[in-house]
Structures are given as C-alpha cells and as structure tokens.
Design a protein around this motif. Sequence first.
Motif, PDB file in Angstrom:
ATOM      1  N   LEU A  68      -7.077  -5.941   2.619  1.00  9.66           N
ATOM      2  CA  LEU A  68      -5.744  -6.498   2.833  1.00  9.66           C
ATOM      3  C   LEU A  68      -4.712  -5.924   1.872  1.00  9.66           C
ATOM      4  N   VAL A  69      -5.148  -5.263   0.800  1.00  3.99           N
ATOM      5  CA  VAL A  69      -4.236  -4.617  -0.151  1.00  3.99           C
ATOM      6  C   VAL A  69      -4.569  -3.130  -0.185  1.00  3.99           C
ATOM      7  N   GLY A  70      -3.591  -2.286   0.096  1.00  2.00           N
ATOM      8  CA  GLY A  70      -3.873  -0.855   0.109  1.00  2.00           C
ATOM      9  C   GLY A  70      -2.650  -0.047   0.487  1.00  2.00           C
ATOM     10  N   ALA A  71      -2.887   1.216   0.785  1.00  2.00           N
ATOM     11  CA  ALA A  71      -1.792   2.120   1.138  1.00  2.00           C
ATOM     12  C   ALA A  71      -2.321   3.226   2.036  1.00  2.00           C
ATOM     13  N   PHE A  72      -1.452   3.752   2.883  1.00  2.00           N
ATOM     14  CA  PHE A  72      -1.773   4.964   3.623  1.00  2.00           C
ATOM     15  C   PHE A  72      -1.475   6.151   2.705  1.00  2.00           C
ATOM     16  N   ALA A  73      -2.507   6.853   2.290  1.00  2.00           N
ATOM     17  CA  ALA A  73      -2.351   7.971   1.362  1.00  2.00           C
ATOM     18  C   ALA A  73      -3.379   9.041   1.704  1.00  2.00           C
ATOM     19  N   PRO A  74      -3.021  10.009   2.545  1.00  2.00           N
ATOM     20  CA  PRO A  74      -3.982  11.043   2.932  1.00  2.00           C
ATOM     21  C   PRO A  74      -4.487  11.823   1.723  1.00  2.00           C
ATOM     22  N   PRO A  75      -5.768  12.144   1.688  1.00  2.00           N
ATOM     23  CA  PRO A  75      -6.296  12.952   0.586  1.00  2.00           C
ATOM     24  C   PRO A  75      -5.804  14.388   0.705  1.00  2.00           C
ATOM     25  N   ALA A  76      -6.018  15.156  -0.353  1.00  3.47           N
ATOM     26  CA  ALA A  76      -5.686  16.581  -0.304  1.00  3.47           C
ATOM     27  C   ALA A  76      -6.795  17.377   0.381  1.00  3.47           C
ATOM     28  N   GLY A  77      -7.950  16.763   0.507  1.00  3.32           N
ATOM     29  CA  GLY A  77      -9.075  17.409   1.167  1.00  3.32           C
ATOM     30  C   GLY A  77     -10.288  16.497   1.118  1.00  3.32           C
ATOM     31  N   VAL A  78     -11.247  16.763   1.987  1.00  2.00           N
ATOM     32  CA  VAL A  78     -12.493  16.002   2.031  1.00  2.00           C
ATOM     33  C   VAL A  78     -13.638  16.999   2.109  1.00  2.00           C
ATOM     34  N   LEU A  79     -14.654  16.793   1.286  1.00  2.00           N
ATOM     35  CA  LEU A  79     -15.816  17.681   1.271  1.00  2.00           C
ATOM     36  C   LEU A  79     -17.060  16.878   1.674  1.00  2.00           C
ATOM     37  N   CYS A  80     -17.616  17.202   2.828  1.00  2.00           N
ATOM     38  CA  CYS A  80     -18.807  16.520   3.338  1.00  2.00           C
ATOM     39  C   CYS A  80     -20.011  17.443   3.187  1.00  2.00           C
ATOM     40  N   ASP A  81     -20.769  17.233   2.129  1.00  2.00           N
ATOM     41  CA  ASP A  81     -21.995  18.018   1.925  1.00  2.00           C
ATOM     42  C   ASP A  81     -23.152  17.247   2.549  1.00  2.00           C
ATOM     43  N   LEU A  82     -23.645  17.734   3.666  1.00  2.00           N
ATOM     44  CA  LEU A  82     -24.674  17.016   4.414  1.00  2.00           C
ATOM     45  C   LEU A  82     -25.963  16.843   3.618  1.00  2.00           C
ATOM     46  N   ALA A  83     -26.148  17.647   2.572  1.00  2.00           N
ATOM     47  CA  ALA A  83     -27.344  17.508   1.737  1.00  2.00           C
ATOM     48  C   ALA A  83     -27.398  16.135   1.080  1.00  2.00           C
ATOM     49  N   THR A  84     -26.237  15.530   0.796  1.00  2.00           N
ATOM     50  CA  THR A  84     -26.228  14.225   0.130  1.00  2.00           C
ATOM     51  C   THR A  84     -26.763  13.126   1.039  1.00  2.00           C
ATOM     52  N   LEU A  85     -26.756  13.359   2.350  1.00  2.00           N
ATOM     53  CA  LEU A  85     -27.249  12.329   3.265  1.00  2.00           C
ATOM     54  C   LEU A  85     -28.737  12.053   3.070  1.00  2.00           C
ATOM     55  N   MET A  86     -29.445  13.035   2.515  1.00  2.00           N
ATOM     56  CA  MET A  86     -30.880  12.847   2.283  1.00  2.00           C
ATOM     57  C   MET A  86     -31.141  11.808   1.197  1.00  2.00           C
ATOM     58  N   THR A  87     -30.122  11.460   0.417  1.00  2.00           N
ATOM     59  CA  THR A  87     -30.297  10.475  -0.653  1.00  2.00           C
ATOM     60  C   THR A  87     -29.952   9.063  -0.192  1.00  2.00           C
ATOM     61  N   VAL A  88     -29.459   8.925   1.036  1.00  2.00           N
ATOM     62  CA  VAL A  88     -28.981   7.631   1.520  1.00  2.00           C
ATOM     63  C   VAL A  88     -30.160   6.782   2.020  1.00  2.00           C
ATOM     64  N   PRO A  89     -30.288   5.526   1.561  1.00  2.00           N
ATOM     65  CA  PRO A  89     -31.337   4.640   2.079  1.00  2.00           C
ATOM     66  C   PRO A  89     -31.258   4.528   3.601  1.00  2.00           C
ATOM     67  N   HIS A  90     -32.407   4.376   4.235  1.00  2.00           N
ATOM     68  CA  HIS A  90     -32.480   4.408   5.698  1.00  2.00           C
ATOM     69  C   HIS A  90     -31.520   3.411   6.346  1.00  2.00           C
ATOM     70  N   GLU A  91     -31.502   2.165   5.877  1.00  2.00           N
ATOM     71  CA  GLU A  91     -30.654   1.157   6.510  1.00  2.00           C
ATOM     72  C   GLU A  91     -29.175   1.486   6.346  1.00  2.00           C
ATOM     73  N   ASP A  92     -28.806   2.105   5.235  1.00  2.00           N
ATOM     74  CA  ASP A  92     -27.417   2.505   5.050  1.00  2.00           C
ATOM     75  C   ASP A  92     -27.056   3.666   5.978  1.00  2.00           C
ATOM     76  N   TYR A  93     -28.012   4.569   6.181  1.00  2.00           N
ATOM     77  CA  TYR A  93     -27.758   5.673   7.109  1.00  2.00           C
ATOM     78  C   TYR A  93     -27.546   5.129   8.527  1.00  2.00           C
ATOM     79  N   ILE A  94     -28.412   4.200   8.927  1.00  2.00           N
ATOM     80  CA  ILE A  94     -28.286   3.579  10.239  1.00  2.00           C
ATOM     81  C   ILE A  94     -26.926   2.900  10.370  1.00  2.00           C
ATOM     82  N   SER A  95     -26.484   2.252   9.302  1.00  2.00           N
ATOM     83  CA  SER A  95     -25.179   1.593   9.314  1.00  2.00           C
ATOM     84  C   SER A  95     -24.063   2.588   9.649  1.00  2.00           C
ATOM     85  N   GLY A  96     -24.138   3.782   9.072  1.00  2.00           N
ATOM     86  CA  GLY A  96     -23.133   4.801   9.351  1.00  2.00           C
ATOM     87  C   GLY A  96     -23.119   5.262  10.788  1.00  2.00           C
TER      88      GLY A  96
END
Length: 359
Positions: A153-181
């Motif tokens: 409820l408190v925030g701002a629209f502020a686009p980042p300067a860039g986003v880096l998605c390294d798919l290798a980090t997904l291997m560290t995500v617990p199974h239930e959290d991955y399913i949530s995504g």
Amino acid sequence: MSEAARITVHGDDPYDVVIGTGVLAELPALVGERARTVAVVYSENLPEIARPVAGALEQAGYLAHLVPVPDGEAAKNVSVLAGLWSRFAELGVTRSDAVVGVGGGATTDLAGFAAASWLRGVRCVLVPTTLLAMVDAAVGGKTGINIAEGKNLVGAFAPPAGVLCDLATLMTVPHEDYISGLAETIKAGFIRDPRILELVEADPEGAARPDGPHTRELVERAIQVKADVVGADLKESGLREILNYGHTLAHAIEKSEDYRFRHGHAVSIGCVFAAELARLDGRIDDKLVERHRAVFSSVGLPVSYRAEAWDELRATMNVDKKTRGATLRFVVLDELASCGRLAGPSEELLRSAYAEVAR
C-alpha cells in the motif's frame, strides 16, 4: 555461460532485462559509468550469491558495499526501509551512485523503493534470484513496502535501470518457492500468451523444475508479457491492471495469513476464483475454468482455500488497489488471452464464486 537474451521494457525510461545462465559479467554495463559507490542490498539468506555480485562490481572498478536485509516479506516494512536510508547515508551514496537489489521479490520491491526515495531517486539495478521475482516483481517498476493494513500500500512507480536474470540462481530456490513462481508464469499464459499454458501442459513435471527443458522459454515468455504491458502502461492507468489477474483475492489471502502464505499459491487460488467469477457472469465457459484448475494443480499449486475465511477476505478486498471509491473491481477473462473488468459485482456473485474454490 549461455548467450544472454535481452528484452527491452519500453516507455519514458526504457531498460533491458538480461536473461541467461552465468551472465553476471553483464551487470556493470547495467549499473553504468557514472556510479562510483554501489550499495548491494541483498536478502541475508543469500550471501553466496551477493558476494559474487559485489565482486563483479569491484572488479569493474566500483566501491561495492554489501547491505543485508531480512529474508522475505519481513524486509518490506518501514523500519527496514529507514535502516537502508541510514546505511546509504553512512556509505555516502550520492545521486550519481547506484543501488543493486539481490534476492526474491520482497527484496527487489524494497531495494527499488529505497533507491526511488533516497535523494529523490538514484539508479537501481535488480538481480532477481527466484522465479517469482524474475517473471513478476523485478520487472515493471513497482516498488514498495507493506503496512499492517495491507500489502504494497506504500510505494512508488520507479523503473529500474536494468534487470539481470541469471537462471543459474534458480537452482538454489527451494522447491515450494519455485512452484510459487510458476503461478505468475501461468497467469501470464492465461492473460496474454497461451503458449505458456501449452508448454506447462505438455510437461508439468519439467515445468516444475528449474532444470526443466522449457525453463528459459517459460521465463522469457512471461517476462515478455510483462514487458509489453508495462511498456505501454507504467502507472496502471488501464492495460497494466491485467497483470493483477487473480490478485484481488490473493492479496486478501496473504493478509489473512499474515504474509506467511506464499504469493504464488495465493495467486493460483485467486486466478481460479476470478475464472469462476467470469463464468458466473456469463463471460467464459466451464472448459476454460477447468483449464485453470488443471494447469495450476498439475505443477502442485493449490486451487482452493478455507470456506470459513470468506467474511474476512471480503472485508480485506475493500482495500484492494483496484477499488475505485466504494466499487470493487476485478480483472476477469472475456476469453483466453483477452481480459476485461468486472466492476461492482453483487455480493451473491462473489459468494457463489468463492463457494467454488472453498474447501
């Protein structure tokens, strides 16, 4: 290292989302040449990911400082935010410097808002480490924190300067959290890109694993959906609302559970509820509603919630961000990949739709 894909989010301040495996070397270019000091805000549970991020920045000539914050939704409160402001002051973060947010959606929401509010806005690059953050939270420029009365409820629209998605980090995500995504990924299929649904339906088991055969395509397609929508409507004046499909009930469930319920699990239930609303309103048929249940449940996501919770959930929905005055509004499907709005539904309609997801 795989060759990086780039998806540009257009708008007044366009930026790239870089996607690949082992792509940390792309980070300095996103931070830019003006910055000298970089505050690396990261979930305290992820030092093994944050340290290489800081190392890549230091190797490129920046003064990188690791700034841990609590894990998960516990980070998204005003006291943690105030602590970041104080830390930025200690580090001497100036208007030409930058913040890098490393972690799941809660961390990127917080880091983005901290950057947007520090000195009225400094450059921010996000390094999402979960599927949910990659396909949803880190892309689109929504930043914010929670308060006792509700989520985001408190925030701002502020686009980042860039986003880096390294798919290798997904291997560290617990199974239930991955399913949530996967819930936000599947949601993108229903509102805009049915090919996502087909990929999940063809191999639900593979879709539920970060090393599945279609992981990169699912991530890229979901990000492309979000990029197309937010590039056309940053501040949710119209089109962007479709990204909130399923979220009206989902946010109410999360608040009822004191934010201990996974976001994607709540979104899955919320999407089925929205589909039932559309069916009862005569917009879609039984087959499309059943497809919701089948696709979400095929990867292990819930599609029902406690029957006795309705009165509390209904009261919470009045605070939803899509509400206009006293009129409750829902994003619904008019058909697959075509969204409409349902404004001011009757209490009977709402209760009947909830009865279909109650257990």
